[in-house]
Write a protein that holds these residues in place. Structure first.
Motif, PDB file in Angstrom:
ATOM      1  N   TRP A 154       0.988  -1.294   0.068  1.00  0.00           N
ATOM      2  CA  TRP A 154       0.044  -0.089  -0.019  1.00  0.00           C
ATOM      3  C   TRP A 154       0.791   1.320  -0.015  1.00  0.00           C
ATOM      4  O   TRP A 154       0.609   2.158  -0.644  1.00  0.00           O
ATOM      5  CB  TRP A 154      -0.886  -0.053   1.129  1.00  0.00           C
ATOM      6  N   GLY A 157       1.623   2.804  -3.177  1.00  0.00           N
ATOM      7  CA  GLY A 157       0.712   3.512  -3.821  1.00  0.00           C
ATOM      8  C   GLY A 157       0.004   2.660  -5.173  1.00  0.00           C
ATOM      9  O   GLY A 157      -0.369   3.476  -6.094  1.00  0.00           O
ATOM     10  N   THR A 158       0.145   1.338  -4.918  1.00  0.00           N
ATOM     11  CA  THR A 158      -0.378   0.755  -6.333  1.00  0.00           C
ATOM     12  C   THR A 158      -1.657  -0.015  -6.398  1.00  0.00           C
ATOM     13  O   THR A 158      -1.956  -0.536  -7.098  1.00  0.00           O
ATOM     14  CB  THR A 158       0.881  -0.350  -6.720  1.00  0.00           C
ATOM     15  N   ILE A 159      -2.224   0.316  -4.926  1.00  0.00           N
ATOM     16  CA  ILE A 159      -3.410  -0.520  -4.712  1.00  0.00           C
ATOM     17  C   ILE A 159      -4.651   0.506  -5.106  1.00  0.00           C
ATOM     18  O   ILE A 159      -4.567   1.761  -4.758  1.00  0.00           O
ATOM     19  CB  ILE A 159      -3.705  -0.750  -3.230  1.00  0.00           C
ATOM     20  N   THR A 160      -5.647  -0.142  -5.968  1.00  0.00           N
ATOM     21  CA  THR A 160      -6.806   0.873  -6.319  1.00  0.00           C
ATOM     22  C   THR A 160      -7.852   0.449  -5.384  1.00  0.00           C
ATOM     23  O   THR A 160      -8.415  -0.754  -5.640  1.00  0.00           O
ATOM     24  CB  THR A 160      -6.976   0.601  -8.008  1.00  0.00           C
ATOM     25  N   PRO A 161      -8.336   1.176  -4.326  1.00  0.00           N
ATOM     26  CA  PRO A 161      -9.314   0.858  -3.617  1.00  0.00           C
ATOM     27  C   PRO A 161     -10.544   0.867  -4.244  1.00  0.00           C
ATOM     28  O   PRO A 161     -10.819   1.805  -5.254  1.00  0.00           O
ATOM     29  CB  PRO A 161      -9.289   1.979  -2.380  1.00  0.00           C
ATOM     30  N   ALA A 163     -14.410   2.257  -5.215  1.00  0.00           N
ATOM     31  CA  ALA A 163     -14.980   3.698  -5.156  1.00  0.00           C
ATOM     32  C   ALA A 163     -15.554   4.279  -4.046  1.00  0.00           C
ATOM     33  O   ALA A 163     -15.596   5.427  -3.374  1.00  0.00           O
ATOM     34  CB  ALA A 163     -15.823   3.988  -6.450  1.00  0.00           C
ATOM     35  N   GLU A 188     -10.921   1.747   2.972  1.00  0.00           N
ATOM     36  CA  GLU A 188     -11.259   1.029   1.613  1.00  0.00           C
ATOM     37  C   GLU A 188     -10.030   0.030   1.356  1.00  0.00           C
ATOM     38  O   GLU A 188     -10.193  -0.843   0.726  1.00  0.00           O
ATOM     39  CB  GLU A 188     -11.398   2.292   0.629  1.00  0.00           C
ATOM     40  N   VAL A 189      -9.013   0.428   1.528  1.00  0.00           N
ATOM     41  CA  VAL A 189      -7.588  -0.424   1.396  1.00  0.00           C
ATOM     42  C   VAL A 189      -7.584  -1.254   2.213  1.00  0.00           C
ATOM     43  O   VAL A 189      -7.385  -2.640   1.554  1.00  0.00           O
ATOM     44  CB  VAL A 189      -6.220   0.427   1.531  1.00  0.00           C
ATOM     45  N   GLY A 235      -1.131  -4.817  -6.273  1.00  0.00           N
ATOM     46  CA  GLY A 235      -0.243  -3.811  -6.999  1.00  0.00           C
ATOM     47  C   GLY A 235       1.164  -4.530  -7.154  1.00  0.00           C
ATOM     48  O   GLY A 235       1.849  -3.839  -7.380  1.00  0.00           O
TER      49      GLY A 235
END
Length: 239
Positions: A154, A157-161, A163, A188-189, A235
């Motif tokens: 995390w 910065g490669t994790i897309t939580p 919406a 969310e993460v 990620g």
């Protein structure tokens, strides 16, 4: 005074007690493996050790205390196994470390199906790891190994939580965040973390419990496919 704690006599009593506790748990684990969780009782262990059941109450107050001690020991063993696997990859490769840890989880579970069942299927209510139980902290020592690697990913910065997160989730996920030693990970993460754990656990459990036998003679490729999806979600896609 002779025989008090810290004296030779007190030290001997401590060693004798520790040896007895070890033998009790060793016997309980053997009964678990050979006969199943219902066989792990104070009476059965006493019989195997050539003792009376009341004699075991000097060590454990009852069945729940005994099972909690066994569960704690197994979580510590599993955590040590995963930590060893983690160290096979360099510290600056959290994705590779997580891959090794997940594969080792599967290997340990397949080698110890009864123990895995006691920890994760909870076949007896006394194996509970809810807050306040003696096995709660050991279970989190195991879980933290995976969670800390996910946190490292995390940070990159490669994790897309997702919406949006249903408010019903937030209270449940707060407890997870409490175990992150102050890391400001968004809920969310953490949801992504929990989803990834569910995917890995599910892939391992259905194989260990034989629920894929109807379709697959070798479920390992299916596990590897799930692991690739999990790492991609975090990620860290495989090169």
């Amino acid at each position: 005074m002779p025989g008090t704690s810290g004296t030779p006599a007190g030290g001997r009593r401590h060693r004798v007690r520790e040896q007895a506790l070890t033998e009790i748990l060793d016997t309980g684990r053997r009964l678990l493996v050979e006969e199943g969780p219902s066989a792990v009782t104070l009476r059965a262990i006493a019989r195997e050790m050539g003792m009376t059941a009341p004699a075991l109450y000097r060590y454990y107050a009852g069945h729940r205390d005994l099972v909690q001690a066994l569960v704690s020991r197994l979580y510590d063993e599993l955590a040590a196994s995963l930590a060893e696997a983690r160290e096979r990859r360099p510290a600056d490769d959290p994705g590779g470390r997580l891959r090794e840890v997940c594969r080792q989880l599967r290997r340990w579970a397949l080698a110890h199906p009864r123990e895995f069942g006691l920890l994760f299927a909870k076949p007896v209510t006394d194996a509970d790891t809810a807050p306040g139980s003696a096995a709660h902290d050991p279970s989190w020592r195991f879980g933290t190994i995976l969670l800390e690697l996910m946190v490292q990913l995390w940070r990159r910065g490669t994790i897309t939580p997702p919406a949006g997160l249903d408010p019903a989730w937030t209270v449940q996920l707060e407890e997870v965040r409490e175990h992150l030693a102050g890391e400001p990970v968004p809920l969310e993460v953490i949801y992504v973390f929990v989803s990834c754990w569910a995917r890995i656990y599910g892939a391992v459990a259905v194989e260990v419990f034989g629920h894929l036998d109807f379709a697959l003679t070798d479920p390992e490729p299916l596990f590897e496919h799930a692991l690739r999806d999990v790492l991609a979600a975090l990620g860290a896609p495989e090169a």
